[in-house]
Scaffold this motif. Sequence first.
Motif, PDB file in Angstrom:
ATOM      1  N   VAL A   1      37.076 -53.540  11.743  1.00 26.38           N
ATOM      2  CA  VAL A   1      35.932 -52.661  11.496  1.00 26.38           C
ATOM      3  C   VAL A   1      36.378 -51.210  11.617  1.00 26.38           C
ATOM      4  CG1 VAL A   1      33.599 -52.022  12.219  1.00 26.38           C
ATOM      5  CG2 VAL A   1      34.379 -54.394  12.485  1.00 26.38           C
ATOM      6  N   ILE A   2      36.007 -50.405  10.631  1.00 29.66           N
ATOM      7  CA  ILE A   2      36.287 -48.962  10.667  1.00 29.66           C
ATOM      8  C   ILE A   2      34.965 -48.216  10.809  1.00 29.66           C
ATOM      9  CG2 ILE A   2      37.092 -46.963   9.341  1.00 29.66           C
ATOM     10  CD1 ILE A   2      39.101 -48.826   7.966  1.00 29.66           C
ATOM     11  N   ILE A   3      34.933 -47.259  11.728  1.00 29.84           N
ATOM     12  CA  ILE A   3      33.800 -46.347  11.852  1.00 29.84           C
ATOM     13  C   ILE A   3      34.278 -44.960  11.441  1.00 29.84           C
ATOM     14  CG2 ILE A   3      32.116 -45.295  13.409  1.00 29.84           C
ATOM     15  CD1 ILE A   3      32.351 -47.802  15.167  1.00 29.84           C
ATOM     16  N   THR A   4      33.594 -44.368  10.484  1.00 28.06           N
ATOM     17  CA  THR A   4      33.980 -43.047   9.988  1.00 28.06           C
ATOM     18  C   THR A   4      32.710 -42.283   9.604  1.00 28.06           C
ATOM     19  OG1 THR A   4      35.481 -41.882   8.462  1.00 28.06           O
ATOM     20  CG2 THR A   4      34.324 -43.828   7.598  1.00 28.06           C
ATOM     21  N   SER A   5      32.848 -41.242   8.816  1.00 32.08           N
ATOM     22  CA  SER A   5      31.701 -40.447   8.375  1.00 32.08           C
ATOM     23  C   SER A   5      31.658 -40.380   6.857  1.00 32.08           C
ATOM     24  CB  SER A   5      31.784 -39.026   8.950  1.00 32.08           C
ATOM     25  OG  SER A   5      30.832 -38.186   8.345  1.00 32.08           O
ATOM     26  N   ALA A   6      30.446 -40.459   6.322  1.00 29.82           N
ATOM     27  CA  ALA A   6      30.261 -40.290   4.875  1.00 29.82           C
ATOM     28  C   ALA A   6      30.162 -38.825   4.489  1.00 29.82           C
ATOM     29  CB  ALA A   6      28.996 -41.028   4.430  1.00 29.82           C
ATOM     30  N   LEU A   7      30.059 -37.930   5.476  1.00 27.33           N
ATOM     31  CA  LEU A   7      29.935 -36.497   5.205  1.00 27.33           C
ATOM     32  C   LEU A   7      31.313 -35.871   5.062  1.00 27.33           C
ATOM     33  CD1 LEU A   7      27.146 -35.502   7.755  1.00 27.33           C
ATOM     34  CD2 LEU A   7      26.898 -36.438   5.439  1.00 27.33           C
ATOM     35  N   ASP A   8      31.470 -35.032   4.072  1.00 28.26           N
ATOM     36  CA  ASP A   8      32.752 -34.388   3.826  1.00 28.26           C
ATOM     37  C   ASP A   8      33.031 -33.331   4.890  1.00 28.26           C
ATOM     38  OD1 ASP A   8      35.122 -33.660   2.576  1.00 28.26           O
ATOM     39  OD2 ASP A   8      34.134 -32.207   1.261  1.00 28.26           O
ATOM     40  N   GLY A   9      34.086 -33.519   5.647  1.00 23.65           N
ATOM     41  CA  GLY A   9      34.495 -32.508   6.617  1.00 23.65           C
ATOM     42  C   GLY A   9      33.702 -32.485   7.902  1.00 23.65           C
ATOM     43  N   MET A  10      32.942 -33.525   8.205  1.00 24.86           N
ATOM     44  CA  MET A  10      32.210 -33.592   9.466  1.00 24.86           C
ATOM     45  C   MET A  10      32.144 -35.030   9.953  1.00 24.86           C
ATOM     46  SD  MET A  10      30.509 -32.655  12.107  1.00 24.86           S
ATOM     47  CE  MET A  10      30.453 -30.895  11.838  1.00 24.86           C
TER      48      MET A  10
ATOM     49  N   ALA B   1      35.358 -54.080   7.325  1.00 21.30           N
ATOM     50  CA  ALA B   1      34.030 -53.483   7.211  1.00 21.30           C
ATOM     51  C   ALA B   1      34.148 -51.993   7.503  1.00 21.30           C
ATOM     52  CB  ALA B   1      33.066 -54.135   8.190  1.00 21.30           C
ATOM     53  N   VAL B   2      33.467 -51.191   6.698  1.00 23.76           N
ATOM     54  CA  VAL B   2      33.475 -49.734   6.875  1.00 23.76           C
ATOM     55  C   VAL B   2      32.059 -49.277   7.190  1.00 23.76           C
ATOM     56  CG1 VAL B   2      33.993 -47.506   5.843  1.00 23.76           C
ATOM     57  CG2 VAL B   2      35.422 -49.490   5.291  1.00 23.76           C
ATOM     58  N   ILE B   3      31.901 -48.696   8.366  1.00 22.96           N
ATOM     59  CA  ILE B   3      30.623 -48.148   8.813  1.00 22.96           C
ATOM     60  C   ILE B   3      30.744 -46.634   8.752  1.00 22.96           C
ATOM     61  CG2 ILE B   3      28.997 -47.972  10.738  1.00 22.96           C
ATOM     62  CD1 ILE B   3      30.215 -50.671  11.748  1.00 22.96           C
ATOM     63  N   ALA B   4      29.984 -46.003   7.871  1.00 19.25           N
ATOM     64  CA  ALA B   4      30.100 -44.564   7.658  1.00 19.25           C
ATOM     65  C   ALA B   4      28.810 -43.863   8.088  1.00 19.25           C
ATOM     66  CB  ALA B   4      30.409 -44.254   6.195  1.00 19.25           C
ATOM     67  N   LEU B   5      28.914 -43.009   9.095  1.00 18.21           N
ATOM     68  CA  LEU B   5      27.765 -42.244   9.557  1.00 18.21           C
ATOM     69  C   LEU B   5      27.279 -41.358   8.413  1.00 18.21           C
ATOM     70  CD1 LEU B   5      29.142 -41.033  13.024  1.00 18.21           C
ATOM     71  CD2 LEU B   5      28.270 -43.290  12.378  1.00 18.21           C
ATOM     72  N   ASN B   6      25.975 -41.309   8.229  1.00 16.43           N
ATOM     73  CA  ASN B   6      25.462 -40.560   7.078  1.00 16.43           C
ATOM     74  C   ASN B   6      24.114 -39.930   7.408  1.00 16.43           C
ATOM     75  OD1 ASN B   6      25.151 -39.489   4.550  1.00 16.43           O
ATOM     76  ND2 ASN B   6      24.696 -41.428   3.534  1.00 16.43           N
ATOM     77  N   ARG B   7      24.183 -38.889   8.224  1.00 19.42           N
ATOM     78  CA  ARG B   7      22.977 -38.123   8.543  1.00 19.42           C
ATOM     79  C   ARG B   7      23.331 -36.642   8.501  1.00 19.42           C
ATOM     80  NH1 ARG B   7      19.558 -37.073  14.046  1.00 19.42           N
ATOM     81  NH2 ARG B   7      17.638 -36.393  13.011  1.00 19.42           N
ATOM     82  N   ALA B   8      23.138 -36.043   7.349  1.00 19.49           N
ATOM     83  CA  ALA B   8      23.463 -34.629   7.192  1.00 19.49           C
ATOM     84  C   ALA B   8      22.548 -33.785   8.098  1.00 19.49           C
ATOM     85  CB  ALA B   8      23.301 -34.224   5.727  1.00 19.49           C
ATOM     86  N   PRO B   9      23.025 -32.609   8.552  1.00 20.10           N
ATOM     87  CA  PRO B   9      24.304 -32.001   8.162  1.00 20.10           C
ATOM     88  C   PRO B   9      25.489 -32.330   9.064  1.00 20.10           C
ATOM     89  CG  PRO B   9      22.982 -30.417   9.353  1.00 20.10           C
ATOM     90  CD  PRO B   9      22.140 -31.648   9.258  1.00 20.10           C
ATOM     91  N   VAL B  10      25.238 -32.841  10.306  1.00 21.56           N
ATOM     92  CA  VAL B  10      26.367 -33.001  11.241  1.00 21.56           C
ATOM     93  C   VAL B  10      26.416 -34.385  11.883  1.00 21.56           C
ATOM     94  CG1 VAL B  10      26.490 -30.539  11.760  1.00 21.56           C
ATOM     95  CG2 VAL B  10      25.064 -32.030  13.212  1.00 21.56           C
ATOM     96  N   ASN B  11      25.663 -35.348  11.340  1.00 28.16           N
ATOM     97  CA  ASN B  11      25.616 -36.682  11.934  1.00 28.16           C
ATOM     98  C   ASN B  11      25.174 -36.648  13.399  1.00 28.16           C
ATOM     99  OD1 ASN B  11      26.327 -38.282   9.713  1.00 28.16           O
ATOM    100  ND2 ASN B  11      28.513 -37.948  10.044  1.00 28.16           N
ATOM    101  N   ALA B  12      24.167 -35.821  13.689  1.00 32.97           N
ATOM    102  CA  ALA B  12      23.613 -35.793  15.046  1.00 32.97           C
ATOM    103  C   ALA B  12      23.021 -37.164  15.360  1.00 32.97           C
ATOM    104  CB  ALA B  12      22.549 -34.710  15.158  1.00 32.97           C
TER     105      ALA B  12
END
Length: 264
Positions: free
Chosen positions: A57-66, A21-32
């Motif tokens: 389970v993987i936790i990562t970010s959907a934002l490029d470079g953040m 499972a991949v959980i990708a944080l997705n709250r632009a601009p910095v995933n605050a």
Amino acid sequence: YTLPMKNILDRVNYSIDGTTAVIALNRAPVNAIDHAMIDAIHEAMLLADDDDNVRAVIITSALDGMFCGGMDLRMVAAGDSLDLREFVTKFYMKTMDIQYAMSKPTIVAINGPARGAGMTLSITSDVIVAADDIDLGYPEIDIGLIPAIHYTHLPRQISRHKAFELLFAGKPISAAEAEQLGLLNHIVPRNKLMDKALELGLQFAEKSPTIMALGRQSFMRANDLDYRRNVENQIETLCNIYSTKDGREGILAFVEKRKPVWSK
């Protein structure tokens, strides 16, 4: 099997890659991280843990470079110390409780700068991999707060003296230095980050799910000791600090994009 990407509460993307499972944080601009975001992360983690086909389970970010810039300080500034206590208790203690009870390993893949709450989210996991061009740090001291959970965690990871420098100087360190200190398991080129995380997930998936679940629980119990109580003490200190003049000034200065004026 594969699952189409699902957006949870407009804060987190959830998808399945094989048995991971991949959980990708997705709250632009910095995933605050705010209440809705940590709720979404918790929901996604529980969803993954309840899925018998998911083995890691993987936790990562959907934002490029953040990866994550930290707590939502505008949210913090809008509330009082009781509001902060409610949020931090949820973020620290509930996240720890969910991680503690997970029946499968969790991997954080850091694809960009990680600060404050981003570091907190990372250290609750089992394994941390990062792109080799990121940096990470604990900047809370510069805004009149403390990275509370890390007062308990970091000296256990690295030397007490190095931990003090990182926590009280507030300067970021490179991925290479973080790996040398033992804060990261692996650093890889950015374009290989998810490959490495998925590789680790596959390695875990090849093990007996029963032994993995029982072994992970044993590992958690063996390493918990008085960790939870110490974290609760740090929450108390953090909320007390936020009640001070400098605690409020630091947050307001950040929100107002100016240099704080500390009391003497």
